[in-house]
Motif scaffolding. Structure first.
Motif, mmCIF file in Angstrom:
data_model
loop_
_atom_site.group_PDB
_atom_site.id
_atom_site.type_symbol
_atom_site.label_atom_id
_atom_site.label_comp_id
_atom_site.label_asym_id
_atom_site.label_seq_id
_atom_site.Cartn_x
_atom_site.Cartn_y
_atom_site.Cartn_z
ATOM 1 N N TYR A 1 0.838 -1.200 0.000
ATOM 2 C CA TYR A 1 0.000 0.000 0.000
ATOM 3 C C TYR A 1 0.874 1.251 0.000
ATOM 4 O O TYR A 1 1.795 1.366 0.810
ATOM 5 C CB TYR A 1 -0.915 0.017 1.231
ATOM 6 C CG TYR A 1 -2.092 -0.915 1.086
ATOM 7 C CD1 TYR A 1 -3.145 -0.606 0.221
ATOM 8 C CD2 TYR A 1 -2.159 -2.110 1.783
ATOM 9 C CE1 TYR A 1 -4.217 -1.464 0.060
ATOM 10 C CE2 TYR A 1 -3.236 -2.975 1.634
ATOM 11 C CZ TYR A 1 -4.261 -2.644 0.768
ATOM 12 O OH TYR A 1 -5.324 -3.501 0.613
ATOM 13 N N CYS A 2 0.571 2.190 -0.914
ATOM 14 C CA CYS A 2 1.318 3.456 -0.990
ATOM 15 C C CYS A 2 0.340 4.623 -0.812
ATOM 16 O O CYS A 2 -0.848 4.500 -1.097
ATOM 17 C CB CYS A 2 2.001 3.601 -2.345
ATOM 18 S SG CYS A 2 3.058 2.206 -2.786
ATOM 19 N N MET A 3 0.880 5.774 -0.386
ATOM 20 C CA MET A 3 0.026 6.932 -0.130
ATOM 21 C C MET A 3 -0.481 7.570 -1.423
ATOM 22 O O MET A 3 -1.608 8.024 -1.495
ATOM 23 C CB MET A 3 0.817 7.962 0.682
ATOM 24 C CG MET A 3 -0.066 8.963 1.409
ATOM 25 S SD MET A 3 0.875 10.329 2.099
ATOM 26 C CE MET A 3 1.943 9.549 3.290
ATOM 27 N N VAL B 1 1.456 -8.096 3.833
ATOM 28 C CA VAL B 1 1.039 -6.738 3.451
ATOM 29 C C VAL B 1 2.136 -5.780 3.897
ATOM 30 O O VAL B 1 2.596 -5.847 5.038
ATOM 31 C CB VAL B 1 -0.301 -6.347 4.115
ATOM 32 C CG1 VAL B 1 -0.591 -4.863 3.930
ATOM 33 C CG2 VAL B 1 -1.457 -7.180 3.541
ATOM 34 N N ILE B 2 2.566 -4.914 2.972
ATOM 35 C CA ILE B 2 3.562 -3.886 3.312
ATOM 36 C C ILE B 2 2.905 -2.512 3.170
ATOM 37 O O ILE B 2 2.204 -2.254 2.192
ATOM 38 C CB ILE B 2 4.783 -3.963 2.358
ATOM 39 C CG1 ILE B 2 5.593 -5.245 2.624
ATOM 40 C CG2 ILE B 2 5.683 -2.732 2.500
ATOM 41 C CD1 ILE B 2 6.742 -5.478 1.643
ATOM 42 N N HIS B 3 3.107 -1.641 4.138
ATOM 43 C CA HIS B 3 2.692 -0.244 4.009
ATOM 44 C C HIS B 3 3.933 0.576 3.688
ATOM 45 O O HIS B 3 4.809 0.716 4.537
ATOM 46 C CB HIS B 3 2.032 0.257 5.293
ATOM 47 C CG HIS B 3 0.597 -0.156 5.406
ATOM 48 N ND1 HIS B 3 0.214 -1.362 5.946
ATOM 49 C CD2 HIS B 3 -0.551 0.460 5.001
ATOM 50 C CE1 HIS B 3 -1.112 -1.458 5.884
ATOM 51 N NE2 HIS B 3 -1.592 -0.384 5.309
ATOM 52 N N TYR B 4 3.983 1.089 2.467
ATOM 53 C CA TYR B 4 5.131 1.890 2.038
ATOM 54 C C TYR B 4 5.150 3.220 2.797
ATOM 55 O O TYR B 4 6.191 3.810 3.018
ATOM 56 C CB TYR B 4 5.027 2.147 0.531
ATOM 57 C CG TYR B 4 6.291 2.641 -0.116
ATOM 58 C CD1 TYR B 4 7.236 1.741 -0.602
ATOM 59 C CD2 TYR B 4 6.562 4.011 -0.233
ATOM 60 C CE1 TYR B 4 8.414 2.190 -1.186
ATOM 61 C CE2 TYR B 4 7.737 4.456 -0.818
ATOM 62 C CZ TYR B 4 8.656 3.547 -1.289
ATOM 63 O OH TYR B 4 9.816 3.984 -1.861
ATOM 64 N N ASN B 5 3.948 3.687 3.172
ATOM 65 C CA ASN B 5 3.809 4.931 3.948
ATOM 66 C C ASN B 5 2.916 4.691 5.157
ATOM 67 O O ASN B 5 2.188 3.713 5.213
ATOM 68 C CB ASN B 5 3.160 6.042 3.103
ATOM 69 C CG ASN B 5 3.886 6.278 1.792
ATOM 70 O OD1 ASN B 5 3.469 5.753 0.764
ATOM 71 N ND2 ASN B 5 4.954 7.038 1.821
ATOM 72 N N LEU B 6 2.952 5.646 6.081
ATOM 73 C CA LEU B 6 2.097 5.582 7.273
ATOM 74 C C LEU B 6 0.631 5.747 6.848
ATOM 75 O O LEU B 6 0.312 6.673 6.116
ATOM 76 C CB LEU B 6 2.486 6.731 8.217
ATOM 77 C CG LEU B 6 1.792 6.745 9.580
ATOM 78 C CD1 LEU B 6 2.355 5.662 10.470
ATOM 79 C CD2 LEU B 6 1.967 8.110 10.246
ATOM 80 N N PRO B 7 -0.285 4.854 7.291
ATOM 81 C CA PRO B 7 -1.713 5.068 6.993
ATOM 82 C C PRO B 7 -2.268 6.224 7.828
ATOM 83 O O PRO B 7 -1.653 6.648 8.803
ATOM 84 C CB PRO B 7 -2.367 3.743 7.409
ATOM 85 C CG PRO B 7 -1.228 2.793 7.603
ATOM 86 C CD PRO B 7 -0.054 3.615 7.995
ATOM 87 N N LYS B 8 -3.466 6.702 7.450
ATOM 88 C CA LYS B 8 -3.990 7.898 8.123
ATOM 89 C C LYS B 8 -4.749 7.596 9.418
ATOM 90 O O LYS B 8 -5.047 8.491 10.192
ATOM 91 C CB LYS B 8 -4.864 8.707 7.170
ATOM 92 C CG LYS B 8 -6.119 8.005 6.676
ATOM 93 C CD LYS B 8 -6.887 8.909 5.707
ATOM 94 C CE LYS B 8 -8.267 8.379 5.389
ATOM 95 N NZ LYS B 8 -8.269 7.152 4.617
ATOM 96 N N SER B 9 -5.085 6.303 9.628
ATOM 97 C CA SER B 9 -5.782 5.964 10.871
ATOM 98 C C SER B 9 -5.569 4.485 11.184
ATOM 99 O O SER B 9 -5.224 3.698 10.296
ATOM 100 C CB SER B 9 -7.284 6.224 10.734
ATOM 101 O OG SER B 9 -7.863 5.272 9.848
#
Length: 602
Positions: free
Chosen positions: A232-234, A298-306
């Motif tokens: 997931y990317c922002m 699952v990888i988060h490329y950026n910080l999620p918003k919540s």
């Protein structure tokens, strides 16, 4: 209830709360159900539908989600259909007829289509229950607000005798209240399952720059060879650059974001579900419709918003209960950008509060799972043992001098600099921004040369978390020293920092990651399981799935394949005893799988 569960779904027993929920619905009462992704929400309305007269109407926000659910039901021998805009008129006419004649047990429909059909089709049907899936979409406090959902309140006015079950995987207290109010639920019972998903490991990596992130992601994918995952990317742009980077390394990868043509998005999703690509790089637009049970990471490329968004996105891994990994990359840049978005949004206070809770999770030095669970109102007295904090508890040291160097540079630059310029000053970099303002003349220029840029990123995140400086988002993100920061700067107090843990790079020939199997699973990584048999069963499943143009996991899940590997049934009756194999699948696939296992055993 249990006979029906075994016959259609192949399970001998219910998961916690399922039985109570089903009984409640069969008594024609309303309910709000909160269950984590992969917790077995669907059975809570599918089973009452099978046990009741008439057709259950399931409201679902995405065509792909409906398609997935209907395919899975048909594969279990259950009469189901989806009424939506992707069907041609003949298909929809046949479905309407089947509903009116009572031949369909479940009808999936979008909120828009439901409103269009309520005075025509629904009036002429015998409806057993309404199930509102992804119910958080109804609330503006929820994280996927969909305006068309807000009109679902008309259902109780028009069909007062029909029970409504609202289901969601993520809703805080405010959202729950809003769902009940907007749907006009009558004396509903709220069922909240544990949000714990012990099979999912939780890891956060802080302060990585783009190059380091890419390197870490490639190493991670190599350790998870041949398994499906989502990154997931922002931003849309970032999904494309990350996908290109992976494709250059020979990784089969697709892109998914709202800016792409519908056809291209559908192709990517279809390729992913059918294992033609290994990875999808996506914005948050992707995943709500994914019921793929064998996503392993699952990888988060950026910080999620919540935390809601984060929890829902990591929940797409390991839906079959097998071990799965998640990694979140977190940097100051993400925090600054997301704070800007939250500040400029319509619901400024709520969004800033939600982001701060996400930030606390990312910066935590206590068990991460406990933080997640407490956010959803669940407390636990024990650490999980399956997050990076539990596996490597942080060590601490006296970091007063490091903090003083950073704060001194901020003070000498008259608190008019951002983090990137601060790091340039500390590292002694003659960048355009530094020389343009004459910062190379400062006494602190170059005093932190011995600390690599990524470590400075991490230390600054720690300092922000400890409250030694603030970021003035309304002043070009300039750093401002707080009173507790002043105490450190002028020697009135000491600062303790956490030691930064550097990972060892893993070469292609490096050791394979040791897999920890969650406690509740019915097999062990080694216990009597043959990798050769597993691969042979996978190959057979793929052939059968291709013949029917179905995703492989709908034929049989990975979990069922593992169970087949261990118990090695050699008769069709034994095959039908495996958890997850119902009557329909036993008759349809039993012969093929039993023959393969027999050959292997002989």
């Amino acid at each position: 209830m249990r006979e029906t569960l075994k016959k259609y779904f192949g399970y001998d027993s219910f998961r916690p709360q399922q039985e109570d929920i089903i009984r409640h619905i069969l008594h024609k009462k309303d309910a709000l159900v909160l269950m984590p992704t992969g917790g077995g929400k669907s059975i809570c309305y599918q089973l009452p539908a099978l046990l009741s007269e008439g057709t259950a109407v399931v409201v679902s926000p995405l065509i792909s989600l409906m398609k997935d659910q209907v395919e899975a039901l048909l594969a279990n021998g259950i009469a189901a259909g989806a009424l939506n805009s992707s069907n041609d008129e003949t298909e929809n006419a046949n479905l309407r007829r089947a509903c009116i004649e009572g031949r369909l047990k479940l009808l999936y429909i979008s909120p828009e289509k439901l409103l269009a059909e309520k005075d025509y089709l629904l009036r002429d049907m015998h409806i057993s229950l309404f199930a509102i899936d992804e119910a958080h979409c109804i609330s503006q406090w929820g994280h996927d607000f969909r305006p068309e959902y807000t009109q679902m309140g008309v259902l109780h006015q028009q069909f007062p005798q029909v029970p409504i079950i609202a289901l969601t995987a993520t809703a805080d207290k405010i959202t729950r209240g809003d769902i009940i109010r907007q749907l006009h639920l009558v004396e509903p019972r709220t069922f909240i399952s544990s949000f714990d998903r012990p099979n999912i490991s939780l890891t956060v990596k802080r302060g990585f720059q783009a190059k380091e992130k890419n390197k870490a992601i490639l190493e991670f994918i190599r350790r998870h060879e041949g398994t499906s995952g989502i990154i997931y990317c922002m931003s849309r742009n970032k999904t494309e650059t990350v996908a290109q980077m992976l494709q250059k390394q020979g990784i089969r990868c697709g892109v998914y974001h709202a800016g792409l043509p519908t056809q291209q998005r559908e192709e990517t999703q279809d390729d992913f579900i059918n294992d033609r690509i290994q990875v999808v790089c996506a914005t948050i637009a992707f995943g709500m419709g994914i019921d793929k049970s064998n996503v392993r990471w699952v990888i988060h490329y950026n910080l999620p918003k919540s935390i809601e968004s984060f929890y829902q996105e990591i929940g797409r891994a390991g839906r079959d209960g097998l071990p799965s990994d998640t990694v979140l990359f977190y940097s100051l840049g993400d925090l600054i950008l997301l704070t800007k978005f939250a500040t400029e949004s319509n619901q400024q206070n709520i969004n800033i509060e939600k982001l701060q809770r996400m930030q606390q999770y990312a910066e935590a030095d206590i068990c991460r799972r406990r933080i997640l669970l407490s956010y959803f109102g669940e407390t636990t007295t024990e650490d999980c043992g399956n997050c990076d904090v539990c596996k490597n508890p942080p060590q601490r040291f006296d970091g007063t001098v490091i903090v003083q160097k950073a704060l001194s540079a901020i003070a000498r630059a008259e608190q008019q600099i951002s983090t990137s310029i601060l790091i340039d000053i500390l590292r002694g970099n003659y960048s355009v921004e530094v020389t343009g303002k004459g910062y190379q003349e400062l006494k602190t220029f170059g005093v932190g040369r011995d600390i690599p840029p990524r470590d400075w990123q991490d230390y600054l995140l720690q300092m922000l978390q400890l409250g030694y400086f603030e970021i003035a988002y309304n002043e070009n993100n300039h750093l401002k020293i707080t009173s507790s920061g002043s105490d450190i700067l002028f020697g009135r107090a000491q600062a303790t920092l956490a030691v930064i843990q550097h990972e060892e790079a893993i070469t292609r020939k490096g050791k394979k990651k040791k897999v920890v199997i969650a406690k509740e699973l019915p097999f062990s990584a080694t216990g009597g399981e043959s990798q050769d048999l597993f691969e042979a069963l996978r190959g057979l499943r793929k052939r059968l799935a291709d013949q029917e143009a179905l995703p492989a996991y709908i034929v049989l899940s990975d979990k069922v394949l593992h169970l087949l590997c261990i118990s090695r049934p050699t008769t069709i009756e034994e095959f039908g005893e495996i958890s997850g194999i119902g009557e329909h699948k036993k008759k349809k696939y039993g012969k093929d799988f039993v023959n393969l296992i027999r050959q292997f055993v002989e």
